[in-house]
Design a protein around this motif. Sequence first.
Motif, PDB file in Angstrom:
ATOM      1  N   ARG A 148       0.959  -1.150  -0.008  1.00 43.73           N
ATOM      2  CA  ARG A 148      -0.139  -0.111   0.134  1.00 43.73           C
ATOM      3  C   ARG A 148       1.010   1.276  -0.018  1.00 43.73           C
ATOM      4  N   ALA A 149       0.710   1.957  -0.976  1.00 39.81           N
ATOM      5  CA  ALA A 149       1.594   3.349  -0.987  1.00 39.81           C
ATOM      6  C   ALA A 149       0.900   4.312  -0.353  1.00 39.81           C
ATOM      7  N   HIS A 150       1.750   5.318   0.258  1.00 37.36           N
ATOM      8  CA  HIS A 150       1.051   6.348   0.999  1.00 37.36           C
ATOM      9  C   HIS A 150       1.771   7.560   0.416  1.00 37.36           C
ATOM     10  N   PRO A 151       0.949   8.643   0.677  1.00 33.80           N
ATOM     11  CA  PRO A 151       1.273   9.944  -0.142  1.00 33.80           C
ATOM     12  C   PRO A 151       2.707  10.438   0.163  1.00 33.80           C
ATOM     13  N   ASP A 152       3.245  10.260   1.249  1.00 31.53           N
ATOM     14  CA  ASP A 152       4.614  10.780   1.774  1.00 31.53           C
ATOM     15  C   ASP A 152       5.577   9.959   0.861  1.00 31.53           C
ATOM     16  N   GLY A 153       5.269   8.789   0.334  1.00 32.76           N
ATOM     17  CA  GLY A 153       6.307   8.160  -0.493  1.00 32.76           C
ATOM     18  C   GLY A 153       6.506   6.906   0.046  1.00 32.76           C
ATOM     19  N   SER A 154       6.052   6.766   1.396  1.00 36.25           N
ATOM     20  CA  SER A 154       6.431   5.249   2.099  1.00 36.25           C
ATOM     21  C   SER A 154       5.398   4.360   1.723  1.00 36.25           C
ATOM     22  N   SER A 155       5.685   3.234   2.045  1.00 37.71           N
ATOM     23  CA  SER A 155       4.404   2.081   1.915  1.00 37.71           C
ATOM     24  C   SER A 155       4.256   1.343   3.145  1.00 37.71           C
ATOM     25  N   SER A 156       3.302   0.576   3.210  1.00 34.57           N
ATOM     26  CA  SER A 156       2.842  -0.381   4.161  1.00 34.57           C
ATOM     27  C   SER A 156       2.441  -1.842   3.697  1.00 34.57           C
ATOM     28  N   LEU A 157       3.037  -2.980   4.282  1.00 32.85           N
ATOM     29  CA  LEU A 157       2.382  -4.312   4.052  1.00 32.85           C
ATOM     30  C   LEU A 157       1.020  -4.593   4.632  1.00 32.85           C
ATOM     31  N   GLU A 158       0.214  -4.719   3.563  1.00 31.51           N
ATOM     32  CA  GLU A 158      -1.254  -4.962   4.306  1.00 31.51           C
ATOM     33  C   GLU A 158      -1.618  -6.337   4.143  1.00 31.51           C
ATOM     34  N   SER A 159      -2.323  -7.072   5.291  1.00 25.95           N
ATOM     35  CA  SER A 159      -2.822  -8.163   4.928  1.00 25.95           C
ATOM     36  C   SER A 159      -3.851  -8.335   4.062  1.00 25.95           C
ATOM     37  N   VAL A 160      -3.935  -9.413   3.163  1.00 23.20           N
ATOM     38  CA  VAL A 160      -4.905  -9.449   2.193  1.00 23.20           C
ATOM     39  C   VAL A 160      -6.366 -10.242   2.843  1.00 23.20           C
TER      40      VAL A 160
ATOM     41  N   ASN B  47       2.388  -1.600   9.517  1.00 23.37           N
ATOM     42  CA  ASN B  47       2.580  -0.252  10.099  1.00 23.37           C
ATOM     43  C   ASN B  47       1.577  -0.074  11.303  1.00 23.37           C
ATOM     44  N   ASP B  48       0.880  -1.048  11.536  1.00 24.31           N
ATOM     45  CA  ASP B  48      -0.168  -0.721  12.849  1.00 24.31           C
ATOM     46  C   ASP B  48       0.618  -1.431  13.968  1.00 24.31           C
ATOM     47  N   ILE B  49       1.834  -1.866  13.797  1.00 24.21           N
ATOM     48  CA  ILE B  49       2.448  -2.499  15.101  1.00 24.21           C
ATOM     49  C   ILE B  49       3.175  -1.292  15.794  1.00 24.21           C
ATOM     50  N   GLN B  50       2.957  -1.111  17.174  1.00 21.95           N
ATOM     51  CA  GLN B  50       3.570  -0.324  17.898  1.00 21.95           C
ATOM     52  C   GLN B  50       4.481  -0.690  18.739  1.00 21.95           C
ATOM     53  N   ASN B  51       4.437  -2.175  19.288  1.00 17.77           N
ATOM     54  CA  ASN B  51       5.216  -2.749  20.168  1.00 17.77           C
ATOM     55  C   ASN B  51       6.247  -3.587  19.604  1.00 17.77           C
ATOM     56  N   PHE B  52       6.626  -3.770  18.397  1.00 21.09           N
ATOM     57  CA  PHE B  52       7.445  -4.426  17.554  1.00 21.09           C
ATOM     58  C   PHE B  52       8.117  -3.411  16.650  1.00 21.09           C
ATOM     59  N   ALA B  53       9.467  -2.890  17.417  1.00 23.88           N
ATOM     60  CA  ALA B  53      10.308  -1.910  16.935  1.00 23.88           C
ATOM     61  C   ALA B  53      10.658  -2.079  15.449  1.00 23.88           C
ATOM     62  N   THR B  54      10.829  -3.190  14.642  1.00 20.38           N
ATOM     63  CA  THR B  54      11.367  -3.517  13.467  1.00 20.38           C
ATOM     64  C   THR B  54      10.264  -2.762  12.397  1.00 20.38           C
TER      65      THR B  54
END
Length: 150
Positions: free
Chosen positions: A112-124, A132-139
Amino acid sequence: MSFITLKVTIKSDHFDRFFAIDGKGMLTFTMAGAGSVTSSPALGPLSILYMDKYDNGTISIRAPNNPGVFLRLDANDENKQTWGGNGFGTVNCQYFRENLPHPDGKEILRLRAHPDGSSSLESVEDPDRSLNDIQNFATLYNQVKLKSVT
Protein backbone atom coordinates in the motif's frame (compact mmCIF):
# COMPACT_ATOMS: atom_id res chain seq x y z
CA MET A 1 -0.66 -17.52 -10.83
CA SER A 2 2.38 -15.93 -12.43
CA PHE A 3 4.80 -13.67 -10.62
CA ILE A 4 8.09 -11.81 -10.77
CA THR A 5 10.67 -11.82 -7.99
CA LEU A 6 12.54 -8.74 -6.80
CA LYS A 7 15.31 -8.46 -4.22
CA VAL A 8 14.27 -5.82 -1.68
CA THR A 9 15.15 -4.39 1.68
CA ILE A 10 12.55 -3.11 4.13
CA LYS A 11 13.71 -0.31 6.39
CA SER A 12 11.87 1.54 9.13
CA ASP A 13 12.60 5.25 8.78
CA HIS A 14 11.39 5.77 12.35
CA PHE A 15 13.85 3.31 13.93
CA ASP A 16 16.51 3.29 11.20
CA ARG A 17 16.55 -0.52 11.21
CA PHE A 18 16.25 -3.18 8.51
CA PHE A 19 13.63 -5.93 8.59
CA ALA A 20 15.26 -9.40 8.75
CA ILE A 21 13.80 -12.88 8.26
CA ASP A 22 15.65 -16.07 9.23
CA GLY A 23 14.10 -19.20 7.74
CA LYS A 24 16.92 -21.50 8.88
CA GLY A 25 15.71 -24.92 9.95
CA MET A 26 12.11 -24.49 8.78
CA LEU A 27 11.31 -27.62 6.78
CA THR A 28 7.62 -28.26 7.45
CA PHE A 29 4.31 -26.39 7.52
CA THR A 30 3.21 -25.45 11.05
CA MET A 31 -0.33 -24.13 11.56
CA ALA A 32 0.82 -21.33 13.92
CA GLY A 33 3.90 -20.48 11.86
CA ALA A 34 7.44 -20.25 13.21
CA GLY A 35 10.78 -18.73 12.31
CA SER A 36 12.50 -15.55 13.29
CA VAL A 37 11.39 -12.07 12.20
CA THR A 38 13.64 -9.39 13.67
CA SER A 39 15.40 -6.16 12.83
CA SER A 40 18.99 -5.22 12.26
CA PRO A 41 20.75 -1.85 12.47
CA ALA A 42 22.85 -2.73 9.42
CA LEU A 43 22.03 -4.26 6.06
CA GLY A 44 23.00 -7.93 6.23
CA PRO A 45 22.35 -11.27 4.54
CA LEU A 46 19.04 -11.85 6.39
CA SER A 47 17.68 -8.41 5.45
CA ILE A 48 18.02 -8.74 1.68
CA LEU A 49 14.63 -10.33 1.04
CA TYR A 50 12.79 -11.69 -1.98
CA MET A 51 9.47 -10.09 -2.87
CA ASP A 52 7.27 -12.13 -5.19
CA LYS A 53 4.86 -9.83 -7.03
CA TYR A 54 1.84 -11.72 -8.39
CA ASP A 55 -0.26 -10.84 -11.43
CA ASN A 56 -3.30 -10.08 -9.22
CA GLY A 57 -1.51 -7.19 -7.45
CA THR A 58 -0.60 -9.10 -4.29
CA ILE A 59 2.87 -9.92 -2.99
CA SER A 60 4.65 -12.28 -0.64
CA ILE A 61 8.00 -11.80 1.09
CA ARG A 62 10.47 -14.73 1.22
CA ALA A 63 13.36 -15.40 3.55
CA PRO A 64 16.77 -15.02 1.90
CA ASN A 65 18.18 -18.29 3.26
CA ASN A 66 15.22 -20.62 2.58
CA PRO A 67 13.08 -20.18 -0.57
CA GLY A 68 10.10 -21.99 0.98
CA VAL A 69 9.81 -19.66 4.00
CA PHE A 70 7.43 -16.69 3.73
CA LEU A 71 6.61 -13.76 5.99
CA ARG A 72 3.32 -14.52 7.77
CA LEU A 73 0.94 -11.94 9.21
CA ASP A 74 -1.75 -13.45 11.44
CA ALA A 75 -4.00 -10.57 12.41
CA ASN A 76 -6.50 -12.91 14.06
CA ASP A 77 -4.20 -14.46 16.68
CA GLU A 78 -5.68 -13.07 19.88
CA ASN A 79 -3.32 -15.17 22.01
CA LYS A 80 -0.42 -12.80 21.38
CA GLN A 81 -0.42 -9.06 21.71
CA THR A 82 2.48 -8.11 19.52
CA TRP A 83 0.53 -5.22 18.07
CA GLY A 84 -0.35 -2.14 20.05
CA GLY A 85 -3.47 -0.05 19.92
CA ASN A 86 -6.55 -1.70 18.45
CA GLY A 87 -5.05 -4.98 17.32
CA PHE A 88 -3.57 -8.30 18.17
CA GLY A 89 -1.57 -10.57 15.98
CA THR A 90 1.52 -12.54 15.21
CA VAL A 91 4.28 -11.73 12.75
CA ASN A 92 6.36 -14.80 11.93
CA CYS A 93 7.04 -17.18 9.02
CA GLN A 94 5.44 -20.14 7.26
CA TYR A 95 7.01 -22.92 5.22
CA PHE A 96 5.60 -24.20 1.93
CA ARG A 97 7.31 -27.14 0.23
CA GLU A 98 6.16 -25.92 -3.20
CA ASN A 99 7.93 -22.55 -2.62
CA LEU A 100 4.58 -20.82 -3.23
CA PRO A 101 2.24 -19.66 -0.45
CA HIS A 102 -1.42 -20.65 -0.36
CA PRO A 103 -3.34 -18.05 -2.44
CA ASP A 104 -5.68 -17.27 0.48
CA GLY A 105 -3.09 -17.60 3.22
CA LYS A 106 -1.71 -15.28 5.86
CA GLU A 107 1.42 -14.92 3.71
CA ILE A 108 -0.30 -12.98 0.93
CA LEU A 109 0.11 -9.22 1.32
CA ARG A 110 -0.64 -6.05 -0.59
CA LEU A 111 1.84 -3.22 -0.91
CA ARG A 112 0.00 0.00 0.00
CA ALA A 113 1.60 3.27 -1.16
CA HIS A 114 1.17 6.40 0.97
CA PRO A 115 1.25 10.06 -0.18
CA ASP A 116 4.56 10.70 1.64
CA GLY A 117 6.36 8.12 -0.52
CA SER A 118 6.41 5.38 2.10
CA SER A 119 4.61 2.04 1.85
CA SER A 120 3.03 -0.44 4.20
CA LEU A 121 2.44 -4.17 3.89
CA GLU A 122 -1.27 -4.90 4.24
CA SER A 123 -2.80 -8.26 5.08
CA VAL A 124 -5.00 -9.52 2.23
CA GLU A 125 -6.80 -11.85 4.63
CA ASP A 126 -7.59 -8.95 6.98
CA PRO A 127 -7.36 -5.69 4.95
CA ASP A 128 -7.78 -3.49 8.03
CA ARG A 129 -4.42 -4.68 9.35
CA SER A 130 -0.99 -3.80 8.05
CA LEU A 131 2.51 -4.03 9.41
CA ASN A 132 2.54 -0.31 10.10
CA ASP A 133 -0.14 -0.94 12.80
CA ILE A 134 2.47 -2.51 15.06
CA GLN A 135 3.53 -0.25 17.90
CA ASN A 136 5.39 -2.63 20.22
CA PHE A 137 7.42 -4.37 17.53
CA ALA A 138 10.24 -1.92 16.84
CA THR A 139 11.21 -3.40 13.47
CA LEU A 140 8.07 -2.31 11.71
CA TYR A 141 6.92 0.88 13.36
CA ASN A 142 5.34 3.45 11.02
CA GLN A 143 5.39 2.94 7.30
CA VAL A 144 8.32 1.18 5.72
CA LYS A 145 10.25 2.02 2.60
CA LEU A 146 11.03 -0.74 0.15
CA LYS A 147 14.09 -0.41 -1.99
CA SER A 148 15.16 -2.60 -4.85
CA VAL A 149 18.52 -4.29 -4.43
CA THR A 150 20.65 -5.08 -7.47
